[in-house]
Structures are given as structure tokens and as C-alpha cells.
Design an enzyme around this catalytic site. Structure first.
Site, PDB file in Angstrom:
ATOM      1  N   ASP A   1       0.844  -1.201   0.000  1.00 49.05           N
ATOM      2  CA  ASP A   1       0.000   0.000   0.000  1.00 49.05           C
ATOM      3  C   ASP A   1       0.878   1.249   0.000  1.00 49.05           C
ATOM      4  OD1 ASP A   1      -2.128  -1.703   0.214  1.00 49.05           O
ATOM      5  OD2 ASP A   1      -2.380  -1.422   2.380  1.00 49.05           O
TER       6      ASP A   1
HETATM    7  N1  URA Z   1      -1.416  -5.973   3.715  1.00 50.17           N
HETATM    8  C1  URA Z   1      -1.888  -4.695   3.754  1.00 50.17           C
HETATM    9  O1  URA Z   1      -2.939  -4.438   4.306  1.00 50.17           O
HETATM   10  N2  URA Z   1      -1.141  -3.748   3.174  1.00 50.17           N
HETATM   11  C2  URA Z   1       0.044  -3.964   2.576  1.00 50.17           C
HETATM   12  O2  URA Z   1       0.702  -3.031   2.069  1.00 50.17           O
HETATM   13  C3  URA Z   1       0.519  -5.289   2.547  1.00 50.17           C
HETATM   14  C4  URA Z   1      -0.222  -6.283   3.127  1.00 50.17           C
END
Ligand code: URA
Length: 240
Positions: free
Chosen positions: A105
Site C-alpha cells: 500500500d
Molecule cells: N497488507 C496490507 O494491508 N497492506 C500492505 O501493504 C501489505 C499487506
């Protein structure tokens, strides 16, 4: 191997450019100027220089880069608004079509693998391969035994999707810091998994992929190529 093919491979330039370099007298083979593009050379032993500089390293068919993604950078190759993970390395790899093998993310940090090896990326991401990804997560509430047990059994998300078993264990020190290991890649997976227990994620850092740890010497935004040993470790993880 022909000189122009050799130059193209080592420099990552088209054959026409290699021929131009040779024709203008920029190339020496074993210390002798070589203007003929069709000159045959032994690619394992020939000492080839361009403008007096020896060509360093072996030609690499693919590159594998470990990037410590900073917060605010998006895991994409191109984005109209935000800086992408490939933007961060593009200056050093102008001719490579690199892409991230797996996403983090925008708010998450840590290990992003950038490569142009589509086959390995596919194997790492394929749902059936179960390559482990390790995260250090900071929750807005302490980890509970119920969360750990739920992760181990397989969390059912709010939309009814049943996930594979995962690990959530205390990372030591602060009870809100959790080590999470996943073998799946579902959108916002960790945030949604903890969301089932009413817990929010304040920080999420990926510290390992397929048994390869993020190099602690890499500051946010820094990157380096994987060693041969690390590429082999990833390949082995993707084969399992
Ligand atoms: N899970 C999430 O919620 N975000 C990420 O960036 C990676 C795994």
C-alpha cells in the site's frame, strides 16, 4: 560472439548503436581498436573497452532489485500523480522494463522486489506457490491471543472471503508490534485481517520475501541488486 552483439548485450543498446561505436573507433578488443562490427570474440576472455573504459560485470539477462519503499510512494510502474517504485530506480536502469513483483500500500514501507523477470515474478505471486512474505506491523491496540489463533485458523474477512492460515505473533517489546507472515496476497490483506478483530494498523513494514530479508543497511528509498544467492533463495521459495 560478434562484437556488435556483445556490445549490445553488455551496454543494453541496439545493434545499430554498437556498430556506430565501433565504426567511430571507440571500441578496443584486447587493446586494439576494432572498427568491424562482425569481429568474432570470445565473450568469456576478451578485454573490451569503450572510450578507454573496460566494460564492467557480466551481461545480465534480468535484474532483481531490493527496494526499501518509503511511505507515500505507490507500487506501480507509472502514476499520473504520485512517485512510483520504478521512478525511484529508473535513473540507474533507463533501458529496463522493471515492475514490482507484488504490491505494498502507499502508506506501507519496506521490501519491494523490482525485476524484469516476468517468469520469476509470476511464480512468486502465483496463489498456488505460497511464497512467504514477512511483515512488521504496529497496531493501535495490543495483539491478543484471539487474533493470533484466528490468523492461525484462517481469517474470514468481512466480505465472507476465507483466507489461508497465517502467523501473527508478538514482535517483542511493545505489545502493539506484531510479526505477521502471509502466504497469500489479497488486497489490503493485513489491514482487513486485523479489522475483523476491530484493530487498526498504524504502520506496516515488509521485511522479507521468500526467505530473503530486507537489507537493514537500506534507508527508505534506497535499493540494491539482489545477490546471486538471494535470487537462488527466491527461486527455491517459488518452486516449493
Ligand atoms: N497488507 C496490507 O494491508 N497492506 C500492505 O501493504 C501489505 C499487506
Amino acid at each position: 560472439m560478434r562484437l556488435d552483439k556483445y556490445l549490445s548485450q553488455r551496454l543494453g543498446v541496439p545493434r545499430s548503436e554498437s556498430r556506430r561505436l565501433a565504426a567511430r573507433g571507440s571500441v578496443t578488443v584486447d587493446g586494439i581498436i576494432c572498427k568491424k562490427a562482425d569481429t568474432q570474440l570470445d565473450e568469456h576472455t576478451a578485454a573490451v573497452c569503450v572510450d578507454g573504459r573496460p566494460l564492467a560485470g557480466q551481461y545480465q539477462q534480468f535484474v532483481y532489485i531490493m527496494l526499501n519503499k518509503p511511505e507515500g510512494v505507490v507500487s506501480a510502474t507509472r502514476d499520473g500523480r504520485d512517485t512510483t517504485v520504478t521512478d525511484l530506480v529508473a535513473g540507474d536502469y533507463p533501458r529496463r522494463q522493471l515492475f514490482p513483483a507484488g504490491r505494498l500500500d502507499k502508506t506501507s514501507t519496506g521490501f519491494v522486489l523490482l525485476t524484469d523477470d516476468g517468469a520469476l515474478a509470476h511464480d512468486i505471486l502465483a496463489p498456488g506457490r505460497h511464497v512467504e512474505k514477512e511483515y512488521l506491523v504496529t497496531l493501535d491496540t495490543p495483539l491478543t491471543p484471539e487474533m493470533s489463533a484466528g490468523f492461525a485458523a484462517g481469517v474470514t474477512l468481512a466480505d465472507g472471503q476465507r483466507l489461508a492460515p497465517a502467523l501473527a505473533e508478538p514482535a517483542g517489546g511493545d505489545p502493539c508490534r506484531v510479526r505477521v507472515v502471509l502466504r497469500q496476497g489479497v488486497y489490503h490483506q493485513i489491514k482487513r485481517m486485523f479489522g475483523v478483530y476491530g484493530a487498526g494498523v498504524n504502520a506496516l513494514h515488509r521485511c522479507g520475501i521468500g526467505g530473503v530479508a530486507l537489507d537493514a543497511a537500506l534507508a527508505p528509498g534506497a535499493y540494491r541488486e539482489l545477490t546471486e544467492q538471494e535470487v537462488e533463495t527466491l527461486r527455491a521459495a517459488a518452486r516449493r
